[in-house]
Design a protein around this motif. Sequence first.
Motif, PDB file in Angstrom:
ATOM      1  N   TYR A   1      -2.698   8.718  11.593  1.00  0.00           N
ATOM      2  CA  TYR A   1      -1.620   7.765  11.325  1.00  0.00           C
ATOM      3  C   TYR A   1      -1.443   6.804  12.496  1.00  0.00           C
ATOM      4  O   TYR A   1      -1.351   5.587  12.313  1.00  0.00           O
TER       5      TYR A   1
ATOM      6  N   LEU B   1       0.826  -1.203   0.000  1.00  0.00           N
ATOM      7  CA  LEU B   1       0.000   0.000   0.000  1.00  0.00           C
ATOM      8  C   LEU B   1       0.865   1.260   0.000  1.00  0.00           C
ATOM      9  O   LEU B   1       0.584   2.222  -0.725  1.00  0.00           O
ATOM     10  N   VAL B   2       1.925   1.263   0.792  1.00  0.00           N
ATOM     11  CA  VAL B   2       2.811   2.421   0.869  1.00  0.00           C
ATOM     12  C   VAL B   2       3.526   2.618  -0.468  1.00  0.00           C
ATOM     13  O   VAL B   2       3.663   3.741  -0.953  1.00  0.00           O
TER      14      VAL B   2
ATOM     15  N   TYR C   1       0.351   0.824   7.527  1.00  0.00           N
ATOM     16  CA  TYR C   1       1.454   1.455   6.817  1.00  0.00           C
ATOM     17  C   TYR C   1       2.814   0.876   7.144  1.00  0.00           C
ATOM     18  O   TYR C   1       3.735   1.043   6.369  1.00  0.00           O
TER      19      TYR C   1
ATOM     20  N   GLU D   1       1.862   6.905  -6.630  1.00  0.00           N
ATOM     21  CA  GLU D   1       0.807   7.889  -6.881  1.00  0.00           C
ATOM     22  C   GLU D   1       1.312   9.309  -6.636  1.00  0.00           C
ATOM     23  O   GLU D   1       1.064  10.223  -7.434  1.00  0.00           O
ATOM     24  N   ILE D   2       2.028   9.500  -5.526  1.00  0.00           N
ATOM     25  CA  ILE D   2       2.586  10.815  -5.203  1.00  0.00           C
ATOM     26  C   ILE D   2       3.572  11.240  -6.283  1.00  0.00           C
ATOM     27  O   ILE D   2       3.558  12.389  -6.743  1.00  0.00           O
TER      28      ILE D   2
ATOM     29  N   LYS E   1       9.800   6.708  -6.545  1.00  0.00           N
ATOM     30  CA  LYS E   1       9.410   6.582  -5.144  1.00  0.00           C
ATOM     31  C   LYS E   1      10.403   7.237  -4.191  1.00  0.00           C
ATOM     32  O   LYS E   1      10.010   7.799  -3.170  1.00  0.00           O
TER      33      LYS E   1
ATOM     34  N   GLU F   1       2.374   1.798  -3.351  1.00  0.00           N
ATOM     35  CA  GLU F   1       1.369   2.344  -4.261  1.00  0.00           C
ATOM     36  C   GLU F   1       1.176   3.840  -4.019  1.00  0.00           C
ATOM     37  O   GLU F   1       1.061   4.623  -4.969  1.00  0.00           O
ATOM     38  N   TYR F   2       1.134   4.234  -2.746  1.00  0.00           N
ATOM     39  CA  TYR F   2       1.006   5.659  -2.420  1.00  0.00           C
ATOM     40  C   TYR F   2       2.182   6.451  -2.987  1.00  0.00           C
ATOM     41  O   TYR F   2       2.010   7.549  -3.526  1.00  0.00           O
TER      42      TYR F   2
END
Length: 89
Positions: free
Chosen positions: A80, A28-29, A87, A35-36, A45, A31-32
Amino acid sequence: MATRTSQRRWRSKNHLVKRQLNVMARDLVHEYLDEIASAHELRGKGEAVAFAAFAVRLLMQHAEHDPAAAQRLTDLRESYHRDRELYQG
């Protein structure tokens, strides 16, 4: 994976200004971060991590003088901590 020689070359070239950061993170991180990177025209990344650190640091500076920014930072931190297991690697 980089060869030992190329790693040594990178370290000798950058030892005064950079340190390698190897961390395990959930998919997930990753992927984030992808995306960022794409949303902000970053080069991957690694740069997304630097951008995220920059953004949080900027928010911390604004929070010193702006109650709304301080509240946003508090909300982010509490969210968080509440969902931390999602995360962490």
